[in-house]
Each structure stands twice: as structure tokens, then as C-alpha cells.
Enzyme design. Structure first.
Site, PDB file in Angstrom:
ATOM      1  N   TRP A 351       0.833  -1.213   0.000  1.00 44.14           N
ATOM      2  CA  TRP A 351       0.000   0.000   0.000  1.00 44.14           C
ATOM      3  C   TRP A 351       0.863   1.258   0.000  1.00 44.14           C
ATOM      4  CZ3 TRP A 351      -1.412   3.086   4.749  1.00 44.14           C
ATOM      5  CH2 TRP A 351      -0.455   2.935   5.768  1.00 44.14           C
ATOM      6  N   ASP A 352       2.158   1.064   0.281  1.00 45.14           N
ATOM      7  CA  ASP A 352       3.111   2.183   0.249  1.00 45.14           C
ATOM      8  C   ASP A 352       2.899   2.992  -1.033  1.00 45.14           C
ATOM      9  OD1 ASP A 352       4.005  -0.007   1.822  1.00 45.14           O
ATOM     10  OD2 ASP A 352       6.049   0.751   1.844  1.00 45.14           O
ATOM     11  N   GLU A 479       0.915  -2.100  12.509  1.00 46.10           N
ATOM     12  CA  GLU A 479       1.138  -3.552  12.562  1.00 46.10           C
ATOM     13  C   GLU A 479       1.440  -4.076  13.960  1.00 46.10           C
ATOM     14  OE1 GLU A 479       3.986  -4.558   9.531  1.00 46.10           O
ATOM     15  OE2 GLU A 479       2.539  -4.169   7.932  1.00 46.10           O
ATOM     16  N   LYS A 591       3.213   0.900  15.897  1.00 45.92           N
ATOM     17  CA  LYS A 591       4.413   0.903  15.066  1.00 45.92           C
ATOM     18  C   LYS A 591       4.448   2.175  14.200  1.00 45.92           C
ATOM     19  CE  LYS A 591       6.542  -2.072  11.535  1.00 45.92           C
ATOM     20  NZ  LYS A 591       6.296  -3.159  10.566  1.00 45.92           N
ATOM     21  N   GLN A 592       3.260   2.646  13.817  1.00 42.95           N
ATOM     22  CA  GLN A 592       3.194   3.729  12.838  1.00 42.95           C
ATOM     23  C   GLN A 592       1.845   4.442  12.913  1.00 42.95           C
ATOM     24  OE1 GLN A 592       3.105   0.013  10.358  1.00 42.95           O
ATOM     25  NE2 GLN A 592       2.797   1.561   8.775  1.00 42.95           N
TER      26      GLN A 592
END
Ligand code: BGC
Length: 750
Positions: A351-352, A479, A591-592
Site C-alpha cells: 500500500w506504500d 502492525e 508501530k506507525q
């Protein structure tokens, strides 16, 4: 500092990292920046060449395989090595690790699109040469890789021997303890043919399972009529050139290497020969000029100028240049997490692409952006097949990670479960349409993808007793929190799709549009489905805690224990390398960016006060262990007026690879983060958003900078933007006048 290039003067340090930083690529193939002549055995090196979309597939071995787990992997392959060139003067082999290096510099020049390595070397016996290596992956002849060498004897007359090699004996790296590196079969390519014909050599190799063929071909030109002989070995071919070096006279030597493969060149070897012969009609200078011209056009629309911060300026240009090098330019390829600079993440597309990289291309080079969507259309049938495997009776489910279209993620909690990839793709299609008004793309491809994605998302959701539409058992972008109900991010993007799809359908003319009529027949699409989507969109449940005035990341997030950050030693980061996933899942630790990313993409779904609260809440518990995180925090820090923080997060984004901040750039660049650095400028400091088809700006320049300049390609116009302090000037360079909105005020741009 020259911000138009990256320079290195120390060849003794971090060789493998620099192989990544100095890689040359053109979107079709990429070659790591290894030294042509090689290095000593003890120096860690991954010498690699990769073709975008060229992979081998292996059976995935599971201890316990359950229904719907992907059967086979796909890994990008290290293909035939064409980098090799060794030089001997008076029988002494040129090497930076013998004799004396009197001068060394390597430069990646973003305007020339070339890596230039300049050396003055004294051999153990005291013979001095000046030797310059120029290499480029041609943007105008996508199969062509060139290495041009000039050699000058400084203090002697003598013999010269140049050996140029094509080597089919290549392998991939295997790492068992870092999930971010590949698990490919190291020896996946077998040589099926070696040919020598009229001073040209070819190696043809084949994979066992994907049955893909790659051909490498080489040939040479030199300025001195050096005598050429060719030696064929079992897995490689050497072209040996012998002659004399005269003091003060320069020898020019050019190696032409061509890659062809099954996907793009059905007659791989003959097409390779043709392309090589055609290229040999021109000298290196010819390709160097067209490379520079290509890049002049690219920078003309893509450059961002920061006045007052050379370091960040360099980081940014390095990133944009690498994005151009990495992006696939045909329908077989996309842009992988590491571009074509290394084997990390097996060359997979994530998906980046849509959420982090697509915006840069969309607003600067919409054709390249369109190609990324064309690729998604190429693999639509795989997504339909995947949906069925996963038990969905309708729609398409895009793979979390893939090369050719099949889902390749063996770890489903942080893989397949990330259904948001579907709505990420939909979000990009909607953005593409809004920015380009490309009706043809929408009727031919875009609408079909939107319908199939919407069907799938509708199918996995359900109306709860209270009438709310809910989506259960998915993983959002973060994640460290897996398989949850009602992930805010997934739900809000799905809501956007459900609400937008009907509007776009009517805008395109609905059933009065012949193409859409055909589409409804092909897909057995009922207009009732649009009504259902709309209902689900309106009823979409977005988790919200009224007492705290916060959005929980999902239904259960706030019930979890807090991660003990105070007692987590520094060396335990990134946490994924030191804790079992379940330990992470049991805690509030991210994580993000996840909910914060949802706010950035769809700001109007919440109010600013809640967005601020969410920002402060999630900032405390986000580790940024993913390189996809700091750019989003930078953008949103700007949005809520925390300008110093915005700048700090930006620093961690813009130079992540150059400064190796995540300590793994040796495995490849981080393309999403690179795209994120562009977003931090345009969406962050300039505060640009696309709302209801109109551009909005909230400009604020970091204190340290004098000004910021960039261009935006929007609805067939080019807007030239100039930021000073907290004001923005917008000039129309091309196209019709339009209105934009700056800090809520409508401004005419003409
Ligand atoms: C991130 C994912 C990303 C992947 C590839 C992971 O570390 O968590 O969001 O897609 O890297 O870049």
C-alpha cells in the site's frame, strides 16, 4: 554542499549501504552501486541487478497451513551481473584495496542521472592513473545500462588490459532473522544459453517455477582500437581488451549492457540483440545528453526548492530522484518498498504505493501516477480470485504484498488482514480522477476497480443492531495491533469510497454512458448496489470515545494495557525484532501512524479539537518503528500548529536513507518514506489538501527556512507555489484560471 548530488569521499566505510545509495535504475531495471572491479572478500557486499516485476515463485512452507493461506511466494531476483570490469596496467590489477588511492570521489548527480566515480590511483609499483567511471541506467532506452570509463596514465607509458564480464552465476541473499529481508531461494535462476556473436555476448537464464526468462547482453566501444578477444566460461563470458597506454593520453571505453525479459520482450534474446545493436550506433555522450534532457523535464515540474536548508534540500532531491529511478513505467510493474536498489521485502509492492508515493507523481507527473493504477488494473483478476479464496462471494481483494498479483504474505495478521489496501487503492483512484478529470481512465478501468473493491468491502461488513455499519477482523496500518473490529482508518476510508462511488458514477453519466452500461453488464452490477453502498457509507461506524474526546484506533484499543516505554531499553527498538507479536498486540503501542493517517486523508470526518487530542494521544504511544510514520506526524503536527515538532519529524523523514536512520538502508531505500518527504513539504508545510475537488492551503514555513517553492499539476494546470513565512503566493503557469482556498478564504488564481 551541492544539493543536486550525493557525494562520497570515503570508500572504506559502509560499502553495502553505499551500494544502495548509489544504485542506478530507471524503473525497468536497477543495478546496485558496487564497484565494477569488485572489493576484497571480507567487505560485506550485495552485488545485485534487478528487473521490476521479474520474480521467482516458491512454495511457502508452513508448520501449520490453514485455509486461504497463500501457497506460493514471489521474490524479486538478482539477475545477470553486467557490472564487472577489471583493469590491469603493466600487469598490475587496479583495486582500491592495493597500492595507494591518491584521490577518490563518488557522486550521484541528480541532474545528469549518472553516478561518477573519480579516482587517482598509484599502483604498488608506482604507476599512477586517473580513472573515471560513469554509469547510467537510461531513462530514454529502458533496457540499456551503460558504463563509461576513461583511463589516463599520469607518469608512465605501458600496457593496458581491460576485462569486461557478463556473469550468470548470481544469487539472492537469504536472511532468517530479519523479516524485512527476503526469504527467496538463493539460486533461483539457471543459465540456459550462453552465446557469443560478433563481439557481443548474451546470457539467457530462466526461473524454475515462474518460467520467466531474462537475457543480458553486452558489447563495447573504445577510443583506442584495443585488441579484443573473448573467453567463454561455464557461467560467464569475458571480453578482454589489450593495448598500450601513453602518458597523458586518455582511453575511453564504454560497456553497453542490455536487459530483456519475458514480460516485455516475448522474443527475449533476439530483441536483446536488436536493442544492443541499435544502442551501439550511438556513443556514451549521446545517451548522457538524452538522460540529462529527460531529467531537466522531470525537475522542471518536480523540484522543490528550500531556501535556507541545504541538508534538507539535498535529502529531498535525493528522494525524488530515487522515486523516479524506482517507479515502474509499464503495466507489468509498480514501485516496490525498496525500489530497485536492494532485495529487502522481496521486491514486493505494498500500500506504500498508493498512500505514500502516488501523491508525488499525481501532482507532478500524472502519467506516471496513472501507470501505477494501470498496474492495479492488470492484477484485478488476481484480486477477484483472491476474494474467492478468502470466502467472499463477490468483489476483489487486492493482495497485501505481491509482484505479479498473487497474495504473498505468509503472516496473515500483519498481512492479508490489512484489508485497507483495498480502500487505499480506491482512495487513489478517486484522487486521480479528481486531480486529472481523466474520464477515459475512469470508464475503462477506474470504475471497474472501484465497483469490485466496494463490493468486497460491503461484503465483509455488516449492519449492527443499532444500524451502524461495522467491519470486523481486519488489521489497520499499525502492525503492532492486529485483527481488530472497526479499525478507524479502514472504516473511514471505506466510508469515503461508499459515499464517493455513487457520485462519480452519476458524474460519468451513469447508464447513459455506453462504457458504464457495458461495465454493468460485464460485472452484473445493479444500481441497487450503489444505494446499498451509500447507506453503508452514511451508517459507517467510526469508533469514538465521547468522554475522552478521542478516537480509539479500534473497538478494543483503549481497553488494553499501556506499553511500558520507560523500561524499554533503546536497543530493543524496533520492537518487532525483540518481542513476540502477541506481546505487542496486548498493549497500546503503535508501530506507525494509523488513526492519525485517517485524519490526514479525510480530515472532514472529525473536528479539529478531536484531531488534536488524537494526535497527542497517539504520539505518546507511537514508536515510528516503520519508516512510514514520521512523515504523517510531521504533516499533522503542522496542521495542528505544532511547528517545531513538524520540522523535527520532517528531519527524520527527509534524510532517512542518506543518514541510514533505520540502520537497514543497506537492504534498499525506503520508497514510502521518500514519497512521505514530498508529502511533508506539500501537505505539511504548505498544508495542501484536496477537498471537494478544490485545493486548500494552510501554509507555514519552518523558522529556519527563507522560502519554499514547488509546482503542482492540477486539472490540466500548472500552479507555481511560493511560500514565505505563513503566506503562500500561487501563480498560474499553464491552464485556465481557478479558485483555491487559503486558510478558508477563496482566492482567484489567474
Ligand atoms: C510497514 C508497512 C509497510 C511495509 C513495507 C512495514 O514495516 O509496517 O506499513 O507497508 O513495511 O514498507
Amino acid at each position: 554542499m551541492n544539493s543536486w548530488s550525493l557525494k562520497d569521499t570515503n570508500f572504506n566505510e559502509s560499502y553495502q549501504l553505499k551500494e544502495t545509495l548509489y544504485s542506478t535504475a530507471n524503473g525497468y531495471f536497477g543495478v546496485r552501486g558496487s564497484f565494477e572491479e569488485g572489493v576484497n572478500k571480507e567487505i560485506p557486499s550485495v552485488r545485485g541487478a534487478y528487473i521490476n516485476g521479474f520474480y521467482e515463485s516458491e512454495e511457502i512452507v508452513y508448520g501449520e497451513k490453514l485455509h486461504g493461506f497463500p501457497d506460493r511466494s514471489q521474490s524479486i531476483l538478482n539477475v545477470i551481473d553486467t557490472q564487472g570490469i577489471s583493469v590491469k596496467i603493466n600487469n598490475e590489477i587496479f583495486s582500491l584495496f592495493s597500492g595507494k588511492v591518491l584521490f577518490y570521489e563518488r557522486e550521484l548527480d541528480f541532474k545528469k542521472g549518472m553516478v561518477i566515480r573519480t579516482i587517482q590511483w598509484e599502483s604498488p609499483k608506482g604507476n599512477i592513473i586517473n580513472i573515471i567511471f560513469n554509469r547510467l541506467a537510461s531513462f530514454t532506452r529502458r533496457e540499456l545500462f551503460l558504463i563509461n570509463i576513461s583511463i589516463e596514465a599520469v607518469n608512465f607509458d605501458g600496457a593496458i588490459e581491460i576485462v569486461s564480464t557478463i556473469n550468470g552465476d548470481v544469487s539472492n541473499i537469504v536472511s532468517e532473522d530479519d523479516p524485512r529481508i527476503g526469504t527467496a531461494n538463493a539460486k533461483a535462476l539457471s543459465i540456459v544459453d550462453l552465446q557469443v556473436e560478433n563481439n557481443r555476448s548474451f546470457i539467457k537464464s530462466k526461473t524454475k517455477h515462474s518460467k520467466l526468462v531474462v537475457v543480458g547482453g553486452i558489447s563495447h566501444l573504445n577510443s583506442q582500437n584495443l585488441k579484443e578477444s573473448i573467453e567463454k566460461e561455464e557461467k560467464s563470458i569475458n571480453h578482454i581488451f589489450k593495448g598500450n597506454l601513453e602518458k597523458g593520453k586518455i582511453i575511453f571505453f564504454t560497456k553497453y549492457a542490455v536487459y530483456t525479459d519475458t514480460n516485455r520482450h516475448p522474443d527475449e534474446i533476439n530483441q536483446n540483440k536488436k536493442i544492443l545493436d541499435e544502442a551501439l550506433k550511438h556513443d556514451f555522450g549521446h545517451f548522457a545528453i538524452s538522460q540529462e534532457n529527460y531529467l531537466t523535464k522531470f525537475w522542471e515540474v518536480s523540484d522543490i526548492q528550500i531556501t535556507g536548508d541545504e541538508e534538507m534540500q539535498q535529502g529531498l532531491r535525493f528522494n525524488l530522484f530515487h522515486l523516479l529511478q524506482s517507479v515502474g513505467k509499464d503495466r507489468w510493474s509498480n514501485i516496490s518498498a525498496k525500489g530497485l536498489s536492494g532485495e529487502g521485502y522481496e521486491g514486493h509492492y505494498f500500500w506504500d504505493t498508493e498512500i505514500y508515493i502516488f501523491p508525488f507523481f499525481l501532482f507532478t507527473n500524472p502519467d506516471l501516477a496513472k501507470n501505477l493504477l494501470n498496474y492495479r488494473f492488470t492484477i484485478l483478476d488476481f484480486a477477484r480470485k483472491r476474494a474467492k479464496q478468502m470466502g467472499h462471494t463477490i468483489g476483489a481483494l487486492y493482495p497485501w504484498r505481491t509482484i505479479a498479483g498473487d497474495e504473498c504474505s505468509p503472516f496473515f495478521p500483519a498481512g492479508t488482514a490489512q484489508y485497507h489496501i483495498n480502500v487505499d487503492i480506491a482512495y487513489s483512484i478517486i484522487q486521480y480522477y479528481s486531480v486529472t478529470e481523466d474520464v477515459a481512465f475512469m470508464t475503462e478501468k477506474g470504475m471497474e476497480m472501484l465497483v469490485e473493491i466496494a463490493r468486497l468491502m460491503y461484503h465483509i461488513g455488516h449492519f449492527r443492531n443499532d444500524g451502524k455499519f461495522c467491519i470486523d477482523a481486519v488489521t489497520g496500518p499499525d502492525e503492532y495491533t492486529c485483527i481488530v473490529n472497526n479499525n478507524y482508518y479502514t472504516n473511514v476510508l471505506t466510508k469515503n469510497l461508499f459515499v464517493q462511488i455513487g457520485k462519480i458514477w452519476s458524474e460519468l453519466g451513469g447508464l447513459q454512458n455506453e462504457d458504464l452500461k457495458n461495465l454493468t453488464e460485464k460485472l452484473h452490477f445493479e444500481s441497487e448496489e450503489l444505494v446499498n453502498f451509500e447507506k453503508a457509507g452514511i451508517a459507517m461506524f467510526l469508533p469514538y470515545d465521547a468522554e475522552k474526546n478521542l478516537h480509539p484506533q479500534d473497538d478494543s484499543f483503549f481497553n488494553k494495557k499501556m506499553w511500558d516505554f520507560e523500561n524499554t531499553p533503546k536497543e530493543n527498538y524496533p520492537l518487532l525484532l525483540n518481542y513476540h507479536p502477541l506481546t505487542l498486540y496486548r498493549h497500546q503501542v503503535c508501530k506507525q501512524a494509523d488513526t492519525i493517517l485517517g485524519h490526514f486523508l479525510l480530515e472532514n470526518e472529525s473536528n479539529m479539537e478531536t484531531i488534536k487530542n488524537d494526535y497527542h494521544y497517539y504520539e505518546k504511544i507511537t514508536t515510528h518503528d516503520s519508516s512510514l510514520s514520521t512523515c504523517i506526524f510531521s504533516i499533522m503536527a503542522n496542521r495542528i500548529g505544532e511547528y517545531d515538532k513538524a520540522y523535527d519529524y520532517f528531519i527524520n523523514t527527509a534524510r532517512l536513507d542518506i543518514d541510514n536512520l533505520h540502520h537497514n538502508t543497506k537492504d534498499g531505500i525506503h520508497t514510502a518514506c521518500m514519497g512521505g518527504s514530498w508529502m511533508s513539504m506539500v501537505f505539511g508545510f504548505a498544508g495542501m489538501r484536496l477537498v471537494d475537488g478544490e485545493l486548500n492551503f494552510h501554509p507555514h514555513l519552518p523558522k529556519k527556512w527563507k522560502s519554499l517553492d514547488f509546482k503542482i499539476n492540477f486539472k490540466n494546470r500548472i500552479l507555481v507555489c511560493h511560500l514565505v513565512s505563513d503566506s503562500i503566493q500561487i501563480r498560474l503557469e499553464k491552464g485556465e484560471p481557478l479558485n483555491v482556498i487559503v486558510e478558508g478564504i477563496v482566492v482567484a488564481v489567474s
